[in-house]
Design an enzyme around this catalytic site. Structure first.
Site, PDB file in Angstrom:
ATOM      1  N   ASN A 156       0.795  -1.232   0.000  1.00 53.33           N
ATOM      2  CA  ASN A 156       0.000   0.000   0.000  1.00 53.33           C
ATOM      3  C   ASN A 156       0.827   1.281   0.000  1.00 53.33           C
ATOM      4  O   ASN A 156       0.345   2.317  -0.452  1.00 53.33           O
ATOM      5  CB  ASN A 156      -1.035  -0.012   1.132  1.00 53.33           C
ATOM      6  N   GLY A 212       6.121 -14.277  -2.432  1.00 50.97           N
ATOM      7  CA  GLY A 212       4.866 -14.385  -1.705  1.00 50.97           C
ATOM      8  C   GLY A 212       5.076 -14.910  -0.302  1.00 50.97           C
ATOM      9  O   GLY A 212       6.159 -14.766   0.289  1.00 50.97           O
ATOM     10  N   SER A 233      -0.835  -7.012   7.538  1.00 46.67           N
ATOM     11  CA  SER A 233      -2.103  -7.214   8.241  1.00 46.67           C
ATOM     12  C   SER A 233      -1.877  -7.890   9.593  1.00 46.67           C
ATOM     13  O   SER A 233      -0.873  -8.579   9.805  1.00 46.67           O
ATOM     14  CB  SER A 233      -3.021  -8.082   7.382  1.00 46.67           C
ATOM     15  N   GLU A 254       4.328  -4.262  12.636  1.00 49.56           N
ATOM     16  CA  GLU A 254       3.571  -3.023  12.389  1.00 49.56           C
ATOM     17  C   GLU A 254       2.338  -3.423  11.599  1.00 49.56           C
ATOM     18  O   GLU A 254       2.430  -3.749  10.418  1.00 49.56           O
ATOM     19  CB  GLU A 254       4.427  -2.027  11.591  1.00 49.56           C
ATOM     20  N   LEU A 255       1.175  -3.401  12.268  1.00 46.86           N
ATOM     21  CA  LEU A 255       0.018  -4.092  11.701  1.00 46.86           C
ATOM     22  C   LEU A 255      -1.137  -3.139  11.400  1.00 46.86           C
ATOM     23  O   LEU A 255      -0.940  -1.940  11.239  1.00 46.86           O
ATOM     24  CB  LEU A 255      -0.393  -5.204  12.676  1.00 46.86           C
ATOM     25  N   GLY A 256      -2.324  -3.688  11.341  1.00 42.26           N
ATOM     26  CA  GLY A 256      -3.485  -2.915  10.914  1.00 42.26           C
ATOM     27  C   GLY A 256      -3.960  -1.908  11.957  1.00 42.26           C
ATOM     28  O   GLY A 256      -3.436  -1.836  13.066  1.00 42.26           O
ATOM     29  N   CYS A 288      -2.696   2.129   6.732  1.00 46.25           N
ATOM     30  CA  CYS A 288      -2.865   1.594   8.091  1.00 46.25           C
ATOM     31  C   CYS A 288      -3.450   2.642   9.018  1.00 46.25           C
ATOM     32  O   CYS A 288      -4.193   2.323   9.931  1.00 46.25           O
ATOM     33  CB  CYS A 288      -1.524   1.113   8.624  1.00 46.25           C
ATOM     34  N   GLU A 382     -11.203  -3.464  10.615  1.00 51.66           N
ATOM     35  CA  GLU A 382     -10.426  -2.529   9.791  1.00 51.66           C
ATOM     36  C   GLU A 382     -11.054  -2.572   8.395  1.00 51.66           C
ATOM     37  O   GLU A 382     -11.100  -3.634   7.770  1.00 51.66           O
ATOM     38  CB  GLU A 382      -8.959  -2.960   9.717  1.00 51.66           C
ATOM     39  N   PHE A 384     -10.280  -0.659   5.447  1.00 56.51           N
ATOM     40  CA  PHE A 384      -9.260  -0.631   4.392  1.00 56.51           C
ATOM     41  C   PHE A 384      -9.882  -0.388   3.020  1.00 56.51           C
ATOM     42  O   PHE A 384      -9.521  -1.004   2.013  1.00 56.51           O
ATOM     43  CB  PHE A 384      -8.434  -1.919   4.398  1.00 56.51           C
TER      44      PHE A 384
HETATM   45  P1  NAP Z   1      -0.461  -8.841   4.285  1.00 51.74           P
HETATM   46  O1  NAP Z   1      -1.373  -9.660   3.477  1.00 51.74           O
HETATM   47  O2  NAP Z   1      -0.263  -9.190   5.713  1.00 51.74           O
HETATM   48  O3  NAP Z   1       0.940  -8.825   3.509  1.00 51.74           O
HETATM   49  C1  NAP Z   1       2.054  -8.120   4.008  1.00 51.74           C
HETATM   50  C2  NAP Z   1       3.326  -8.814   3.557  1.00 51.74           C
HETATM   51  O4  NAP Z   1       3.409 -10.091   4.175  1.00 51.74           O
HETATM   52  C3  NAP Z   1       3.386  -9.067   2.064  1.00 51.74           C
HETATM   53  O5  NAP Z   1       4.713  -8.893   1.623  1.00 51.74           O
HETATM   54  C4  NAP Z   1       2.960 -10.511   1.973  1.00 51.74           C
HETATM   55  O6  NAP Z   1       3.416 -11.151   0.818  1.00 51.74           O
HETATM   56  C5  NAP Z   1       3.635 -11.087   3.194  1.00 51.74           C
HETATM   57  N1  NAP Z   1       3.103 -12.346   3.671  1.00 51.74           N
HETATM   58  C6  NAP Z   1       1.882 -12.894   3.445  1.00 51.74           C
HETATM   59  N2  NAP Z   1       1.777 -14.064   4.116  1.00 51.74           N
HETATM   60  C7  NAP Z   1       2.935 -14.251   4.759  1.00 51.74           C
HETATM   61  C8  NAP Z   1       3.440 -15.268   5.629  1.00 51.74           C
HETATM   62  N3  NAP Z   1       2.716 -16.341   5.955  1.00 51.74           N
HETATM   63  N4  NAP Z   1       4.690 -15.145   6.121  1.00 51.74           N
HETATM   64  C9  NAP Z   1       5.441 -14.067   5.821  1.00 51.74           C
HETATM   65  N5  NAP Z   1       5.031 -13.066   5.000  1.00 51.74           N
HETATM   66  C10 NAP Z   1       3.793 -13.166   4.478  1.00 51.74           C
HETATM   67  O7  NAP Z   1      -0.874  -7.316   4.289  1.00 51.74           O
HETATM   68  P2  NAP Z   1      -1.768  -6.556   3.226  1.00 51.74           P
HETATM   69  O8  NAP Z   1      -3.179  -6.881   3.501  1.00 51.74           O
HETATM   70  O9  NAP Z   1      -1.262  -6.722   1.875  1.00 51.74           O
HETATM   71  O10 NAP Z   1      -1.450  -5.044   3.690  1.00 51.74           O
HETATM   72  C11 NAP Z   1      -2.365  -4.251   4.278  1.00 51.74           C
HETATM   73  C12 NAP Z   1      -2.287  -4.375   5.803  1.00 51.74           C
HETATM   74  O11 NAP Z   1      -1.066  -3.832   6.250  1.00 51.74           O
HETATM   75  C13 NAP Z   1      -3.384  -3.568   6.473  1.00 51.74           C
HETATM   76  O12 NAP Z   1      -3.904  -4.293   7.556  1.00 51.74           O
HETATM   77  C14 NAP Z   1      -2.637  -2.327   6.954  1.00 51.74           C
HETATM   78  O13 NAP Z   1      -3.255  -1.688   8.044  1.00 51.74           O
HETATM   79  C15 NAP Z   1      -1.306  -2.909   7.308  1.00 51.74           C
HETATM   80  N6  NAP Z   1      -0.263  -1.868   7.343  1.00 51.74           N
HETATM   81  C16 NAP Z   1       0.295  -1.502   8.533  1.00 51.74           C
HETATM   82  C17 NAP Z   1       1.231  -0.471   8.592  1.00 51.74           C
HETATM   83  C18 NAP Z   1       1.838  -0.020   9.908  1.00 51.74           C
HETATM   84  O14 NAP Z   1       2.839   0.680   9.893  1.00 51.74           O
HETATM   85  N7  NAP Z   1       1.259  -0.366  11.056  1.00 51.74           N
HETATM   86  C19 NAP Z   1       1.622   0.163   7.404  1.00 51.74           C
HETATM   87  C20 NAP Z   1       1.027  -0.225   6.202  1.00 51.74           C
HETATM   88  C21 NAP Z   1       0.089  -1.249   6.181  1.00 51.74           C
HETATM   89  P3  NAP Z   1       2.483 -11.348  -0.477  1.00 51.74           P
HETATM   90  O15 NAP Z   1       1.259 -10.521  -0.301  1.00 51.74           O
HETATM   91  O16 NAP Z   1       3.330 -10.919  -1.587  1.00 51.74           O
HETATM   92  O17 NAP Z   1       2.137 -12.793  -0.499  1.00 51.74           O
END
Ligand code: NAP
Length: 487
Positions: A156, A212, A233, A254-256, A288, A382, A384
């Site tokens: 994002n 991935g 997430s 650093e999560l949602g 986030c 959340e 989003f």
């Molecule tokens: P996500 O699905 O958790 O993916 C984040 C990263 O983790 C991607 O690079 C993903 O790879 C990887 N990943 C997926 N499964 C994994 C596993 N089992 N082991 C290790 N890595 C794995 O997050 P998203 O939904 O794309 O991103 C949005 C979320 O991020 C929202 O909840 C948002 O609030 C949060 N966020 C938090 C912050 C903060 O600073 N607190 C900042 C920005 C976003 P692939 O997707 O390539 O498979």
């Protein structure tokens, strides 16, 4: 397509000790607004991860031994290169993530600032002298690098979320292996790698491995990685935290967020509505620290709803690369269906639709929901997506209770014409970042960024917090002469 932002070495490749083919194959990078093919890049498999971490572990001691001036100079050059190439990087961001140009411009600007701040870290004091009971003994607590830092980042805000790990980690003598999301491998990894390579970073110190979940998990359990810096997430964060814990890794999550904007009855309603619209609709609500819940005092609720609805209806939705719009596409259909189900479920539970709630393919109209109760999906989850969920309250105490009625704790904002009233409520917020008369969407390289509860495990990015994050204490003593012990 031609890339002028940096060397176009990533065709079918990843960056790991130079540009190379990936054992995991390749993956296509699509423009989010059109589905057009932008590039094909290497896709890291488990073997690519193992190779990269081993090379990073081998290169890290030499990098940590370089002078602080040299590390700072390389970082400053990287910042200059990113600044010079901003127009191209912005184009990539707009096409790869679907964010609008204004937001992409801001992302690149704060990323440049983040690298410059990190360069300054390299020259800061790295320890303290400790008192000691014995004469002639030097006792000090010093900060030493962790070793290999693994960065796992989402799609994002790929430049800033990558840079905020890469730059301070390198400045403080670590090597970095970054795994950007497969949807944004160029801005999240390969483009950054090419900039640091050109800035003179020695070979092997930084690796960018688009991949991935399999590559992500391989990084987490790899014996060479010492810190897992995960942004994403909460669901994936829990999995990463469990795996890291089992392997005794330091892990920063650093999560949602489900961030509350509180509008008090003495607030500047137009200012609050401007913040509410910006907070919920910028980048289609996919940040986030987007504003999720709008908690509005009953006396001003109608005025606030009218103001934010008017703002929502004035926004243009479309392709941010080709049109002058305020909202671009949602990142993918799965994500759109997920938050649309939250909107529909909230309406079925009794909330009312003020505006929006419809979409054309991936382009979702900014949406305002009123009468959202605390058990409804748009309050609990959340979102989003570009949705403002409005809930009313009667007293300041009720506002605090509602704002804290969430497992998340990332950001909050309070609107009031009384600074004292706003600050009083701010102190009661269970959130890592609270702003009075300002948006929930706030980030500065010199401020500690991070959340509480389900928003993160307490790690922080930014300035002094980076020392805590990317180094560890070492107690070190030294004597001039070897003493004789009791036996
Ligand atoms: P996500 O699905 O958790 O993916 C984040 C990263 O983790 C991607 O690079 C993903 O790879 C990887 N990943 C997926 N499964 C994994 C596993 N089992 N082991 C290790 N890595 C794995 O997050 P998203 O939904 O794309 O991103 C949005 C979320 O991020 C929202 O909840 C948002 O609030 C949060 N966020 C938090 C912050 C903060 O600073 N607190 C900042 C920005 C976003 P692939 O997707 O390539 O498979």
């Amino acid at each position: 397509m031609t890339i002028s932002a940096a060397r176009n070495d990533w065709a079918g490749q990843l960056y790991s000790g130079g540009w190379r083919s990936a054992e995991g194959g390749t993956t296509d990078v699509l423009e989010k607004a059109t589905g057009e093919l932008l590039a094909t890049v290497g896709l890291a498999g488990a073997a690519d991860v193992a190779r990269a971490t081993a090379r990073a572990a081998a290169a890290q001691p030499g990098w940590a031994a370089t002078s602080f001036e040299e590390r700072a100079a390389i970082l400053r050059r990287a910042a200059d290169l990113l600044e010079q190439r901003a127009p191209d990087v912005i184009n990539w961001l707009v096409r790869e993530t679907g964010e609008i140009r204004q937001r992409a411009t801001h992302e690149v600007r704060i990323s440049v600032g983040e690298i410059r701040e990190a360069a300054a870290l390299a020259g800061q004091p790295y320890g303290e002298l400790l008192p000691t009971t014995e004469r002639g003994r030097l006792s000090l607590a010093q900060r030493v690098p962790l070793g290999v830092v693994a960065a796992i980042t989402p799609w994002n805000a790929p430049v800033i979320l990558g840079v905020r790990v890469i730059a301070p980690a390198l400045a403080l003598g670590n090597a970095v292996v970054i795994k950007p999301d497969v949807q944004t491998p160029i801005t999240g990894g390969l483009l950054l790698a090419s900039i640091f390579e050109e800035a003179g970073l020695p070979d092997g110190v930084l690796h960018a491995l688009p991949g991935g979940a399999e590559a992500g998990e391989a990084l987490v359990v790899d014996p060479h990685t010492r810190l897992i810096s995960f942004t994403g997430s909460t669901a994936t964060g829990r999995r990463v935290g469990e795996l890291a814990g089992r392997n005794l890794k330091k892990v920063s999550l650093e999560l949602g967020g489900n961030n509350a904007l509180i509008v008090l009855d003495d607030a500047d309603i137009d200012g609050a509505a401007s913040s509410g619209a910006w907070g919920s609709f910028l980048h289609q609500g996919q940040l986030c620290f987007s504003t999720g819940r709008h908690l509005v005092q009953e006396a001003v609720a109608d005025a606030y709803l009218d103001a934010i609805t008017a703002r929502a209806e004035a926004l243009a939705v479309g392709d941010p690369f080709r049109e002058d719009v305020e909202l671009g596409p949602i990142i993918n259909r799965r994500q759109l269906d997920r938050f649309d189900a939250i909107v529909q479920g909230t309406l079925e539970a009794g909330a009312r639709l003020r505006t929006g709630g419809t979409h054309d393919d991936l382009f979702y109209r900014p949406t305002v929901l009123e009468g959202v109760g605390p058990s409804m999906p748009a309050f609990v989850e959340e979102i989003f997506g570009p949705v403002a969920a409005v809930t009313t309250f009667a007293s300041d105490d009720e506002a605090i209770a509602l704002a804290n009625q969430t497992e998340y704790g990332l950001a909050a904002a309070i609107y009031s014409n009384s600074l004292a009233r706003g600050l009083e409520i701010a102190r009661s917020m269970r959130a890592g970042m609270v702003h009075v008369n300002d948006t929930t969407i706030n980030d500065q390289a010199i401020a500690p960024f991070g959340g509480m509860g389900a928003s993160g495990n307490g790690g922080r990015f930014g300035s002094l917090a980076n020392w805590e994050e990317f180094t560890q204490w070492q107690w070190c003593t030294a004597r001039d002469h070897a003493p004789r012990f009791a036996f």
